[in-house]
Design a protein around this motif. Structure first.
Motif, PDB file in Angstrom:
ATOM      1  N   GLU A 272       0.797  -1.220   0.000  1.00  0.00           N
ATOM      2  CA  GLU A 272       0.000   0.000   0.000  1.00  0.00           C
ATOM      3  C   GLU A 272       0.834   1.276   0.000  1.00  0.00           C
ATOM      4  OE1 GLU A 272      -3.863   0.098   1.938  1.00  0.00           O
ATOM      5  OE2 GLU A 272      -3.249  -1.649   3.097  1.00  0.00           O
ATOM      6  N   CYS A 273       2.139   1.160   0.310  1.00  0.00           N
ATOM      7  CA  CYS A 273       2.998   2.339   0.308  1.00  0.00           C
ATOM      8  C   CYS A 273       4.435   1.922   0.026  1.00  0.00           C
ATOM      9  CB  CYS A 273       2.880   3.087   1.639  1.00  0.00           C
ATOM     10  SG  CYS A 273       3.702   2.247   3.027  1.00  0.00           S
ATOM     11  N   ASN A 274       5.356   2.880   0.134  1.00  0.00           N
ATOM     12  CA  ASN A 274       6.754   2.632  -0.221  1.00  0.00           C
ATOM     13  C   ASN A 274       7.659   2.472   1.000  1.00  0.00           C
ATOM     14  OD1 ASN A 274       6.511   5.277   0.615  1.00  0.00           O
ATOM     15  ND2 ASN A 274       8.049   6.072  -0.805  1.00  0.00           N
ATOM     16  N   CYS A 275       7.127   1.955   2.108  1.00  0.00           N
ATOM     17  CA  CYS A 275       7.939   1.803   3.314  1.00  0.00           C
ATOM     18  C   CYS A 275       9.020   0.745   3.113  1.00  0.00           C
ATOM     19  CB  CYS A 275       7.062   1.462   4.511  1.00  0.00           C
ATOM     20  SG  CYS A 275       6.475  -0.245   4.546  1.00  0.00           S
ATOM     21  N   ASN A 276      10.053   0.801   3.965  1.00  0.00           N
ATOM     22  CA  ASN A 276      11.178  -0.129   3.894  1.00  0.00           C
ATOM     23  C   ASN A 276      11.286  -0.946   5.165  1.00  0.00           C
ATOM     24  OD1 ASN A 276      12.130   0.592   1.345  1.00  0.00           O
ATOM     25  ND2 ASN A 276      13.305   2.313   2.172  1.00  0.00           N
ATOM     26  N   LEU A 277      11.867  -2.144   5.024  1.00  0.00           N
ATOM     27  CA  LEU A 277      12.134  -2.968   6.192  1.00  0.00           C
ATOM     28  C   LEU A 277      13.353  -2.445   6.954  1.00  0.00           C
ATOM     29  CD1 LEU A 277      11.424  -5.703   7.699  1.00  0.00           C
ATOM     30  CD2 LEU A 277      13.210  -6.737   6.299  1.00  0.00           C
ATOM     31  N   GLU A 278      14.333  -1.917   6.205  1.00  0.00           N
ATOM     32  CA  GLU A 278      15.570  -1.454   6.810  1.00  0.00           C
ATOM     33  C   GLU A 278      15.397  -0.071   7.431  1.00  0.00           C
ATOM     34  OE1 GLU A 278      18.023  -1.672   3.414  1.00  0.00           O
ATOM     35  OE2 GLU A 278      18.215  -3.855   3.458  1.00  0.00           O
ATOM     36  N   LYS A 279      16.236   0.233   8.391  1.00  0.00           N
ATOM     37  CA  LYS A 279      16.075   1.453   9.186  1.00  0.00           C
ATOM     38  C   LYS A 279      16.332   2.725   8.392  1.00  0.00           C
ATOM     39  CE  LYS A 279      17.119   3.422  13.695  1.00  0.00           C
ATOM     40  NZ  LYS A 279      17.806   3.227  14.987  1.00  0.00           N
TER      41      LYS A 279
ATOM     42  N   PRO B 205      16.381   5.065   4.843  1.00  0.00           N
ATOM     43  CA  PRO B 205      16.148   6.310   5.592  1.00  0.00           C
ATOM     44  C   PRO B 205      15.015   6.130   6.613  1.00  0.00           C
ATOM     45  CG  PRO B 205      15.197   6.486   3.420  1.00  0.00           C
ATOM     46  CD  PRO B 205      15.938   5.183   3.448  1.00  0.00           C
ATOM     47  N   GLU B 206      15.157   6.726   7.790  1.00  0.00           N
ATOM     48  CA  GLU B 206      14.232   6.485   8.895  1.00  0.00           C
ATOM     49  C   GLU B 206      12.801   6.867   8.542  1.00  0.00           C
ATOM     50  OE1 GLU B 206      13.714   7.462  13.656  1.00  0.00           O
ATOM     51  OE2 GLU B 206      15.547   8.041  12.591  1.00  0.00           O
ATOM     52  N   LYS B 207      12.631   7.879   7.703  1.00  0.00           N
ATOM     53  CA  LYS B 207      11.278   8.329   7.385  1.00  0.00           C
ATOM     54  C   LYS B 207      10.498   7.300   6.581  1.00  0.00           C
ATOM     55  CE  LYS B 207      11.869  13.323   7.758  1.00  0.00           C
ATOM     56  NZ  LYS B 207      11.666  14.636   7.081  1.00  0.00           N
ATOM     57  N   LEU B 208      11.198   6.328   5.996  1.00  0.00           N
ATOM     58  CA  LEU B 208      10.528   5.266   5.243  1.00  0.00           C
ATOM     59  C   LEU B 208      10.582   3.921   5.979  1.00  0.00           C
ATOM     60  CD1 LEU B 208      11.639   5.968   1.556  1.00  0.00           C
ATOM     61  CD2 LEU B 208       9.457   6.492   2.626  1.00  0.00           C
ATOM     62  N   TRP B 209      11.167   3.905   7.159  1.00  0.00           N
ATOM     63  CA  TRP B 209      11.268   2.675   7.948  1.00  0.00           C
ATOM     64  C   TRP B 209       9.889   2.339   8.498  1.00  0.00           C
ATOM     65  CZ3 TRP B 209      13.616   2.016  13.440  1.00  0.00           C
ATOM     66  CH2 TRP B 209      13.903   0.657  13.674  1.00  0.00           C
ATOM     67  N   TYR B 210       9.454   1.096   8.308  1.00  0.00           N
ATOM     68  CA  TYR B 210       8.092   0.735   8.712  1.00  0.00           C
ATOM     69  C   TYR B 210       7.881   0.829  10.222  1.00  0.00           C
ATOM     70  CZ  TYR B 210       9.254  -3.926  10.579  1.00  0.00           C
ATOM     71  OH  TYR B 210       9.729  -4.963  11.334  1.00  0.00           O
ATOM     72  N   LYS B 211       8.968   0.842  11.001  1.00  0.00           N
ATOM     73  CA  LYS B 211       8.835   0.957  12.450  1.00  0.00           C
ATOM     74  C   LYS B 211       8.723   2.403  12.926  1.00  0.00           C
ATOM     75  CE  LYS B 211      10.756  -3.383  14.134  1.00  0.00           C
ATOM     76  NZ  LYS B 211      11.442  -3.997  15.285  1.00  0.00           N
ATOM     77  N   THR B 212       8.812   3.338  11.997  1.00  0.00           N
ATOM     78  CA  THR B 212       8.646   4.739  12.363  1.00  0.00           C
ATOM     79  C   THR B 212       7.157   5.019  12.524  1.00  0.00           C
ATOM     80  OG1 THR B 212      10.632   5.347  11.110  1.00  0.00           O
ATOM     81  CG2 THR B 212       9.113   7.126  11.693  1.00  0.00           C
ATOM     82  N   LEU B 213       6.714   5.219  13.747  1.00  0.00           N
ATOM     83  CA  LEU B 213       5.283   5.371  14.017  1.00  0.00           C
ATOM     84  C   LEU B 213       4.850   6.825  14.176  1.00  0.00           C
ATOM     85  CD1 LEU B 213       4.603   2.452  16.536  1.00  0.00           C
ATOM     86  CD2 LEU B 213       4.531   2.434  14.043  1.00  0.00           C
ATOM     87  N   GLU B 214       5.727   7.674  14.696  1.00  0.00           N
ATOM     88  CA  GLU B 214       5.321   9.061  14.935  1.00  0.00           C
ATOM     89  C   GLU B 214       5.015   9.758  13.618  1.00  0.00           C
ATOM     90  OE1 GLU B 214       8.031   7.498  15.882  1.00  0.00           O
ATOM     91  OE2 GLU B 214       8.927   8.364  17.696  1.00  0.00           O
ATOM     92  N   LYS B 215       3.868  10.415  13.572  1.00  0.00           N
ATOM     93  CA  LYS B 215       3.370  11.018  12.339  1.00  0.00           C
ATOM     94  C   LYS B 215       4.355  12.015  11.736  1.00  0.00           C
ATOM     95  CE  LYS B 215      -0.206  11.219   9.519  1.00  0.00           C
ATOM     96  NZ  LYS B 215      -0.681  10.025   8.799  1.00  0.00           N
ATOM     97  N   GLY B 216       4.978  12.825  12.556  1.00  0.00           N
ATOM     98  CA  GLY B 216       5.881  13.862  12.054  1.00  0.00           C
ATOM     99  C   GLY B 216       7.162  13.338  11.458  1.00  0.00           C
TER     100      GLY B 216
END
Length: 613
Positions: free
Chosen positions: A305-312, A314-325
């Motif tokens: 559904e999106c372009n997130c990454n498994l790897e950390k 860039p952090e803004k695309l890391w799937y574990k990044t939960l904070e909206k900002g």
């Protein structure tokens, strides 16, 4: 000497004629309906059912249906004829399609060598055409609300509607939104059955009247090619259903020839003016990844559904990044999904016009409740309460004692809230490894409905045990409160959320994600394996965002899980002495009888509700 009447005999003699009329036999016997339901579901054999009916007659029952059951097989003298007689008496002229036989590649589970066998498929367009002749059609497919549904979907700007081929004249009034569900279910100790079903998104009937079997095949004899052949026919059938008419060509695109079972009906309307379009594909992430070949949660790009990454990085695309900002995920549009599908599965090949991976919808049951985000949250909070004194520190009160006291408090809340689903026993093993409680991530492992209702009972208990003065405990309470309100909002909302409801749920989701991210960082600093951020935390965001266009309650899989359980029970009843590759051919005729009863026999719906898998 005249015998003196007493008790019920005296009451019977004193009854007035009009009172006697109220006790006349109905057209069908409730007991016979219950027995037939047990037999059709695979709970009892025909031989056992006949014996039970005979016992009822010996005890004074007199209904004709019971007599008909009891005399099958020459009153049990010839047990091999009981099934034949039952079919001749109660299943005359079943007006439902028979399973369509398809030769499929498979593997012999004993030799593990490649083999071929027959699978039976209930083609959706043929089933739909037959269902249209039954009185229950308008209950199964509530067509009176179609225009309202599509008008609202269009108003909300759902991009799946843009340039969709179904949008022809009158489409809002005659197109039924459908779901496709797939799941594996254990039907014997060492094997699992893969089951595909479909139905209307808009009706709320009994599980078995809300889902219609398409195909099933045991996993033990499935190879890479098994479902390919079946899927070609299934996609071909759904394409015909979307068009609203019988096909004129076969799945390979060749014109139908004389001798084909579809030749005489080619080009004719299915059930004018109705047609159906797949609007939600349902299942768990394992089904999406392993069967539909969508990205696996452990792959480098795990989300379709999106372009997130498994790897950390860039952090803004890391799937574990939960904070909206901190996020920078770009959601894939329906057009992008159509042009560049993240799966090579037949469903997304263009055979079914307008069907893309955007129709694949996550649901609350798997993302939140069943080993999902809520399980991680509850597990983290309870684990913290049990080992409140810290990691590697002697606990002033044994964790087992704390768990017992906590569960007693939860049980009181169950009673106070009149909870319909309750956990009857909360053990340490449901939460963590009691011998090594700090080695693995804490997760509360309950069934989906149990997790959902446990949350509501646990929150008042947590408020008594946690303090708003400590930042981490305040975050726990805030996360529990936010996710509880999201669930309640979905429960109370209509098929479509209002703008206010959606903005509210988005705000609650952001608050939950922020608090959960904080708790995860806090636990990491303290050396606690709590509040793990998993892929489901990311898919939860998509679930909330997508709820703008359809309430997740509409396509969550609670009833689907119940349905595959019923099919498992049915498959288990026909499996003794049957080779795994033959199960599909045995399940289909049994299911056809069950569906016939559900559609035609009065009281069968109620009987089905009282039969547990």
């Amino acid at each position: 000497m005249v015998k003196r009447l007493r008790g019920w005999q005296l009451e019977k003699e004193m009854k007035k004629p009009e009172e006697e009329e109220d006790l006349e036999k109905g057209p069908t016997s409730n007991l016979a309906t219950a027995l037939l339901s047990l037999w059709a579901h695979g709970k009892v054999s025909g031989r056992t059912m006949r014996w039970l009916a005979e016992c009822a007659l010996l005890d004074g029952a007199q209904h004709d249906d019971l007599v008909s059951i009891a005399k099958c097989g020459s009153h049990g003298v010839h047990p091999g004829n009981i099934h034949r007689d039952l079919m001749a008496t109660f299943c005359k002229g079943i007006d439902l399609p028979e399973g369509f036989a398809v030769e499929v590649a498979c593997k012999n589970p004993k030799t593990l060598k490649k083999d071929k066998d027959t699978a039976l498929i209930f083609l959706p367009h043929l089933m739909f055409a037959k269902l249209a002749s039954y009185e229950k059609f308008h209950s199964i497919f509530p067509v009176d609300i179609l225009e309202k549904f599509w008008t609202q979907a269009e108003k909300l700007g759902d991009d799946r509607l843009q340039h969709h081929p179904m949008k022809t004249n009158g489409w809002k009034k005659n197109t039924i939104p459908l779901f496709l569900h797939g799941d594996g279910v254990e039907y014997q100790n060492r094997d699992t059955l893969m089951v595909y079903s479909w139905g209307s998104l808009l009706q709320q009937l009994n599980t078995l009247c809300n889902h219609f079997l398409i195909a099933d095949f045991p996993k033990s004899c499935t190879d890479a090619e098994t479902w390919g052949t079946m899927m070609s026919w299934i996609c071909w059938s759904f394409a015909a259903l979307e068009k609203g008419q019988h096909p004129t060509h076969d799945p390979e695109g060749k014109p139908l020839k004389k001798g084909s079972p579809f030749y005489l009906e080619k080009g004719k309307p299915l059930a004018p003016p109705w047609k159906g379009v797949l609007w939600a594909i349902q299942g768990d992430h394992e089904f999406f990844s392993n069967n539909l070949k969508l990205p696996h949660w452990a792959s480098k790009k795990p989300c379709w559904e999106c372009n997130c990454n498994l790897e950390k990085g860039p952090e803004k695309l890391w799937y574990k990044t939960l904070e909206k900002g901190k996020q920078c995920f770009e959601v894939i549009t329906n057009e992008e999904a159509r042009l560049h599908p993240r799966s090579g599965h037949k469903l997304f090949s263009g055979v079914i016009p307008g069907l893309t991976t955007k129709m694949v919808r996550g649901d609350c049951l798997h993302i939140l409740f069943c080993k999902g985000v809520l399980g991680h949250l509850l597990g983290g909070v309870i684990h913290y309460l049990l080992w409140h004194d810290g990691v590697g520190v002697h606990q002033s009160t044994p964790p087992e004692s704390r768990l017992g006291a906590l569960f007693q408090a939860v049980q009181k809340e169950y009673v106070r809230q009149n909870s319909p689903t309750r956990v009857t026993n909360l053990r340490m093993s449901m939460l963590t490894d009691s011998k090594q409680p700090h080695k693995t991530w804490a997760t509360l492992d309950l069934k989906a409905a149990e997790t959902k209702h446990f949350l509501h009972a646990f929150i008042p208990v947590a408020k008594e045990l946690l303090s708003m003065d400590l930042v981490e405990e305040k975050a726990m309470l805030q996360a529990l409160d936010a996710i509880s309100k999201i669930i309640k909002l979905y429960d109370d909302a209509d098929v479509f959320l209002t703008e206010t409801e959606w903005l509210k749920v988005m705000s609650l989701s952001e608050k939950f994600q922020d608090r959960y991210a904080y708790l995860s960082s806090w636990a990491l600093e303290k050396g606690r394996k709590l509040f793990n951020i998993v892929m489901k935390c990311h898919t939860f965001q998509h679930l909330v965002e997508n709820s703008k266009f359809l309430n997740p309650k509409t396509h969550w899989t609670f009833s689907s899980e119940d349905y595959v359980g019923k099919i498992s029970m049915l498959a288990s009843s026909v499996s003794p002495g049957v080779g795994s590759t033959k199960i599909s051919a045995k399940v289909a005729p049994k299911y056809r009888v069950l569906l016939h009863f559900l559609l035609t026999r009065e009281g069968m719906d109620l009987a089905a509700k009282n039969i547990d898998p």
